[in-house]
Design an enzyme around this catalytic site. Structure first.
Site, PDB file in Angstrom:
ATOM      1  N   ASN A  45       0.450  -1.376  -0.496  1.00 25.24           N
ATOM      2  CA  ASN A  45       0.593  -0.141  -0.129  1.00 25.24           C
ATOM      3  C   ASN A  45       1.465   1.687   0.124  1.00 25.24           C
ATOM      4  OD1 ASN A  45       1.044  -0.853   2.546  1.00 25.24           O
ATOM      5  ND2 ASN A  45      -1.223  -0.057   3.733  1.00 25.24           N
ATOM      6  N   GLU A  47       0.691   5.229   0.889  1.00 23.54           N
ATOM      7  CA  GLU A  47      -0.603   6.162   1.466  1.00 23.54           C
ATOM      8  C   GLU A  47       0.201   7.219   0.943  1.00 23.54           C
ATOM      9  OE1 GLU A  47      -0.834   5.326   5.027  1.00 23.54           O
ATOM     10  OE2 GLU A  47      -2.301   3.735   5.331  1.00 23.54           O
ATOM     11  N   CYS A  56      -4.330   0.876  -2.982  1.00 22.44           N
ATOM     12  CA  CYS A  56      -4.436  -0.174  -1.907  1.00 22.44           C
ATOM     13  C   CYS A  56      -3.310  -1.289  -2.109  1.00 22.44           C
ATOM     14  CB  CYS A  56      -5.532  -1.332  -1.031  1.00 22.44           C
ATOM     15  SG  CYS A  56      -6.258  -0.538  -0.721  1.00 22.44           S
ATOM     16  N   GLU A  58      -3.264  -4.548  -2.975  1.00 22.69           N
ATOM     17  CA  GLU A  58      -4.202  -5.629  -4.276  1.00 22.69           C
ATOM     18  C   GLU A  58      -3.744  -4.953  -5.681  1.00 22.69           C
ATOM     19  OE1 GLU A  58      -5.021  -4.950  -1.234  1.00 22.69           O
ATOM     20  OE2 GLU A  58      -5.901  -6.467  -0.910  1.00 22.69           O
ATOM     21  N   CYS A  89     -10.182  -5.186   0.385  1.00 22.32           N
ATOM     22  CA  CYS A  89     -11.518  -3.942   0.558  1.00 22.32           C
ATOM     23  C   CYS A  89     -11.994  -4.410  -0.788  1.00 22.32           C
ATOM     24  CB  CYS A  89     -11.119  -2.803   0.339  1.00 22.32           C
ATOM     25  SG  CYS A  89     -10.079  -1.911  -1.293  1.00 22.32           S
ATOM     26  N   CYS A  92     -10.761  -3.338  -4.600  1.00 20.33           N
ATOM     27  CA  CYS A  92     -10.070  -3.736  -5.132  1.00 20.33           C
ATOM     28  C   CYS A  92     -10.146  -4.930  -5.800  1.00 20.33           C
ATOM     29  CB  CYS A  92      -9.243  -4.056  -3.557  1.00 20.33           C
ATOM     30  SG  CYS A  92      -7.800  -3.109  -3.598  1.00 20.33           S
TER      31      CYS A  92
END
Ligand code: THU
Length: 133
Positions: A45, A47, A56, A58, A89, A92
């Site tokens: 990830n 940010e 994210c 993924e 999530c 994703c």
């Protein structure tokens, strides 16, 4: 999915997690995605101070693989430092579905636990239609 592949993907995702850039949530995630030719693409990830711009692990793995020319995938592992393994999530799941509706998803934690899912069970009734009709 064979156990050897599960192990390989978890190990790769665990290593990818080390590269997470998560100064705001302090929640590091690692992902590893296997293409149909066996090549593995890692993601973590990333940010941002403008929180909504965070990507994210993924999706970082998937976009890296797609940018490398891959279009078909067999399995994805994600690793988190949580009491129980967590699943990708919703955003994703939909993005993974675009390329790999039959994907295996391996959720693992640093305690050595893992759970196996199919993307179809994680995302029933996905958005899927022919836009030309
Ligand atoms: N995160 C992921 O990388 N993957 C998920 O499936 C869920 C959440 C990241 C986004 C953010 O950087 C942090 O975890 C906390 O939500």
């Amino acid at each position: 999915m064979i156990e050897e592949t599960v192990r390989k993907l978890i190990e790769s995702a665990r290593a990818a997690r080390e590269s997470a850039y998560a100064p705001y949530s302090r929640f590091s995630v690692g992902a590893a995605l296997m293409a149909d030719d066996g090549d593995v693409y890692q993601g973590s990830n990333v940010e941002n101070l403008s929180f909504g711009l965070t990507v994210c692990a993924e999706r970082v793995a998937l976009f890296s693989a797609v940018a490398a020319g891959k279009r078909d995938f067999t399995g994805l592992a994600l690793v988190t430092d949580t009491p129980e393994p967590v699943t990708p999530c919703g955003a994703c799941r939909q993005v993974l579905h675009e390329f790999a509706p039959d994907l295996w998803v391996v959720s693992a934690n640093l305690r050595g636990q893992h759970k196996l899912f199919t993307l179809r069970e994680l995302l029933p009734y996905s958005f899927d239609t022919d836009l030309s009709k």
